[in-house]
Design a protein around this motif. Sequence first.
Motif, short mmCIF file in Angstrom:
data_model
loop_
_atom_site.label_atom_id
_atom_site.label_comp_id
_atom_site.label_asym_id
_atom_site.label_seq_id
_atom_site.Cartn_x
_atom_site.Cartn_y
_atom_site.Cartn_z
N ILE A 117 50.72 9.61 90.39
CA ILE A 117 51.35 8.58 91.25
C ILE A 117 52.47 7.83 90.95
O ILE A 117 53.56 7.70 91.30
N LYS A 118 52.33 7.58 89.49
CA LYS A 118 53.48 6.69 88.83
C LYS A 118 54.66 7.63 88.92
O LYS A 118 55.66 7.31 88.99
N GLU A 119 54.58 8.95 88.61
CA GLU A 119 55.84 9.67 88.54
C GLU A 119 56.52 9.89 89.63
O GLU A 119 57.59 10.11 89.86
N ARG A 147 43.66 1.80 79.87
CA ARG A 147 44.43 2.59 79.15
C ARG A 147 45.71 3.17 79.90
O ARG A 147 46.96 3.28 79.25
N ALA A 148 45.42 3.36 81.12
CA ALA A 148 46.45 3.84 81.91
C ALA A 148 47.72 2.86 82.19
O ALA A 148 48.81 3.18 82.06
N ALA A 149 47.36 1.66 82.38
CA ALA A 149 48.30 0.31 82.16
C ALA A 149 48.92 0.33 81.18
O ALA A 149 50.36 0.09 81.08
N GLU A 150 48.43 0.54 79.94
CA GLU A 150 49.34 0.37 78.53
C GLU A 150 50.00 1.65 78.42
O GLU A 150 51.34 1.64 77.98
N LYS A 151 49.75 2.80 79.08
CA LYS A 151 50.43 4.07 78.78
C LYS A 151 51.51 4.12 79.66
O LYS A 151 52.70 4.45 79.32
N PHE A 152 51.29 3.85 80.81
CA PHE A 152 52.44 3.92 82.09
C PHE A 152 53.12 2.63 82.48
O PHE A 152 54.03 2.69 82.99
N GLY A 153 52.80 1.47 81.75
CA GLY A 153 53.80 0.37 82.16
C GLY A 153 53.75 -0.20 83.33
O GLY A 153 54.69 -0.76 83.79
N LEU A 154 52.58 0.02 83.91
CA LEU A 154 52.28 -0.70 85.27
C LEU A 154 50.91 -1.21 85.37
O LEU A 154 50.12 -0.61 85.02
N PRO A 155 50.70 -2.33 86.46
CA PRO A 155 49.47 -2.65 86.69
C PRO A 155 48.38 -1.62 87.27
O PRO A 155 48.82 -0.99 88.10
N VAL A 156 47.27 -1.54 86.90
CA VAL A 156 46.26 -0.65 87.10
C VAL A 156 45.18 -1.28 87.32
O VAL A 156 44.44 -1.71 86.54
N VAL A 157 44.61 -1.53 88.51
CA VAL A 157 43.65 -2.64 88.81
C VAL A 157 42.36 -1.83 89.39
O VAL A 157 42.28 -1.24 90.42
N PRO A 158 41.33 -1.81 88.39
CA PRO A 158 39.90 -1.34 89.04
C PRO A 158 39.38 -2.42 89.98
O PRO A 158 39.34 -3.52 89.84
N VAL A 159 38.76 -1.85 91.24
CA VAL A 159 38.18 -2.57 92.14
C VAL A 159 36.94 -2.13 92.28
O VAL A 159 36.32 -1.20 92.82
N ASN A 160 35.89 -2.63 91.46
CA ASN A 160 34.62 -2.23 91.34
C ASN A 160 33.68 -2.50 92.36
O ASN A 160 33.04 -3.84 92.51
N ALA A 161 33.60 -1.64 93.42
CA ALA A 161 32.97 -2.10 94.65
C ALA A 161 32.49 -0.77 95.29
O ALA A 161 32.55 -0.48 96.28
N PRO A 162 31.56 0.04 94.39
CA PRO A 162 30.97 1.07 94.92
C PRO A 162 29.77 0.73 96.15
O PRO A 162 29.39 -0.16 96.29
N GLY A 163 29.88 1.59 97.06
CA GLY A 163 29.25 1.46 98.33
C GLY A 163 27.83 0.99 98.41
O GLY A 163 27.28 0.27 99.24
N PHE A 164 27.04 1.60 97.20
CA PHE A 164 25.66 1.54 97.05
C PHE A 164 25.19 -0.01 96.88
O PHE A 164 24.12 -0.69 97.02
N VAL A 165 26.19 -1.15 96.21
CA VAL A 165 25.79 -2.31 95.74
C VAL A 165 25.52 -3.36 97.07
O VAL A 165 24.92 -4.29 96.73
N GLY A 166 26.31 -2.82 98.26
CA GLY A 166 25.74 -4.02 99.45
C GLY A 166 26.61 -3.54 100.39
O GLY A 166 27.05 -2.64 100.73
N SER A 167 26.73 -4.76 101.30
CA SER A 167 27.24 -4.66 102.77
C SER A 167 28.79 -4.60 102.39
O SER A 167 29.33 -4.97 101.50
N LYS A 168 29.57 -4.52 103.67
CA LYS A 168 30.97 -4.59 103.82
C LYS A 168 31.30 -5.98 103.52
O LYS A 168 32.45 -6.25 102.70
N ASN A 169 30.68 -7.19 103.72
CA ASN A 169 31.28 -8.39 103.78
C ASN A 169 31.03 -8.57 102.00
O ASN A 169 31.91 -9.29 101.63
#
Length: 496
Positions: A117-119, A147-169
Amino acid sequence: MSLLRAKIQDVFNEPACEQNRGKDAKARKKGCSKPLTPGAAAGGCAFDGAKIVLQPITDVAHLIHAPLACEGNSWDNRGAASSGPTLWRTSFTTDLTELDVVMGQGERKLFKAIREIKEAYGPPAIFVYPTCVTALIGDDIEAVCKRAAEKFGLPVVPVNAPGFVGSKNLGNKLAGEALLEHVIGTVEPDDAGPYDINILGEFNLSGEFWLVKPLLDWLGIRVRACIPGDARYFDIACAHRARAAMMVCSTALINLARKMEQRWDIPFFEGSFYGITDTSEALRQISQLLVKKGADPEILGRTEALIAEEEAIAWKKLAAYQPRLEGKRVLLNTGGVKSWSVVHALMEIGIEIVGTSVKKSTVEDKERIKQILKEDNHIFEQMAPRELYAMLSEHKADIMLSGGRTQFIALKAKTPWLDINQERQHPYAGYDGMVELVRQIDLAIHNPIWFQVREPAPWDCQPAVREELPRTKSETATLHAVQKFAGTTADDFGEC
C-alpha cells in the motif's frame, strides 16, 4: 488481549455519561451495550462500529487484516461524502486463507500488505483493523504496525476492535480510543487560531455537513477537524489545538470528547444541526464557547445577525409547505440523535409525531424526546415488523421515516416512506437541509402513485353488464348458478 480487555473496561467507565455516573461500581463495569447472542443479528459488531467511525477519513488507507468476507461485509457501510481524496473508497484486505491461519503467516502477510500500500498509493497513514479470526489466533497487530511505521516512515495505526468484543457502539468508542492514542496530538499546526473548533460524531452523510460549514465560515469559525466526516489525517492529528468542540452523536464518541477536554482543555457541548431551532442554538453555543476561551465577544452579535437572516429565509421557503403538511402524521423508526433532533425539527412546522423509536438512543436522548413530546406513549424501544405493518395499514401515520431495512413494510402497507438513515440520498442538516427534508416529505406524501395503488386492482373489478335483450328464465338461472359458484352476487358486477 489483556490490553484490549483493560481498554474496554476503561471505555465502559464513562464519567461524562449521566447514566453511567448513576450506577454502582459493579454495574458500571458491564457497560451500556447489550450482550451479543451467538448466531443472532446484533445490528453490527465492534469491528463494524470502528470501521463506521474511521472509514470517512478520506485520505487514509483502511486495511482489514482478516479473511476476505470481513471486508466484504463492512465496506462502504455509510453514505459519507468526500470533497477531495477518494482513497477511502478503495478496499484493502490481507485476505487470509485457512493455510495462512494454520501456518501462522498472518503477521508476515500483514507487513507485506502495508508495504504494498505504501509503495502503490503513498497515503499519509494506514489504519489496520483486526477481526475475530486474527484476534483469536493471536496476531500481534500492534507490534507489526509499530515495526512497519519505523520501516516505511509513515503512521500505521492499529485499531483494536475485533467483532467478538461487543456491539457496534462499543466499536465506535474503541475507534475514538485509537485516534486518541495514535493520531490526535501527533502534529503541531503552525496556524492555530482563537476561532478553531472540532465537530465530533458528524459523518457528512450525503454531504450534509457542507450545508453547515458555510455558516461557520461566514462567522470566521474554522473547523479544525470534523471527525470523521470528510476528514483528513493531518487535520485530525492537529485537532488538539482547537478551542472548542461540538458533539453531534454522543453515543458514538463521548469518550473522545471528554478525554480531549481533559488532556487539552477543549470544552464541548452536545447539539444538533437538524431543524431550524437546533441549528441556531448550535451556532450560539459554539460562539459562546469560543468567547469563553478568549475569542472576541463581537462574534456573538454576528452570530445573532446570521441566525436572524437564515431563519427568515428558511421560514419563507417552508411557508409554501406548511398548509400541505399541517397535521400530517409521521412515524419515525430510527434511533440515536435523530430520535429527538428530527422529531423537534418536524414539530416546528406543525407535523404530528405518532411514534419514534429509541432503540439506539441514550438516556439523555430519551429525556429530550419526553420534553419535546410531553408524553411517553409515542416512544417505543423497538417495534416488530408485524406491529409496524399493522400501524401503517390502519392509517395511523401518513408517512414513515426510517432506514432501508423497513421500507418494504411501508410499501406493503401502501404508505409513503422516506429514508432518514445513513443510506439516504439527500442532505437534511442546517437551514437548507430542513427545507429539503420538508420538501421530500411533501413529495412522498402527495405522490399520486399512492392514490393509484390504494385503488382496487383492475382484475378485481368487472365491467357493468349491459342487457341488450331480456333474459329467459333458464338464462337467469344459469347466471345465478355461476355467481353462486364464484361466490359473487349481481351487485359485484358493476363499476369499481
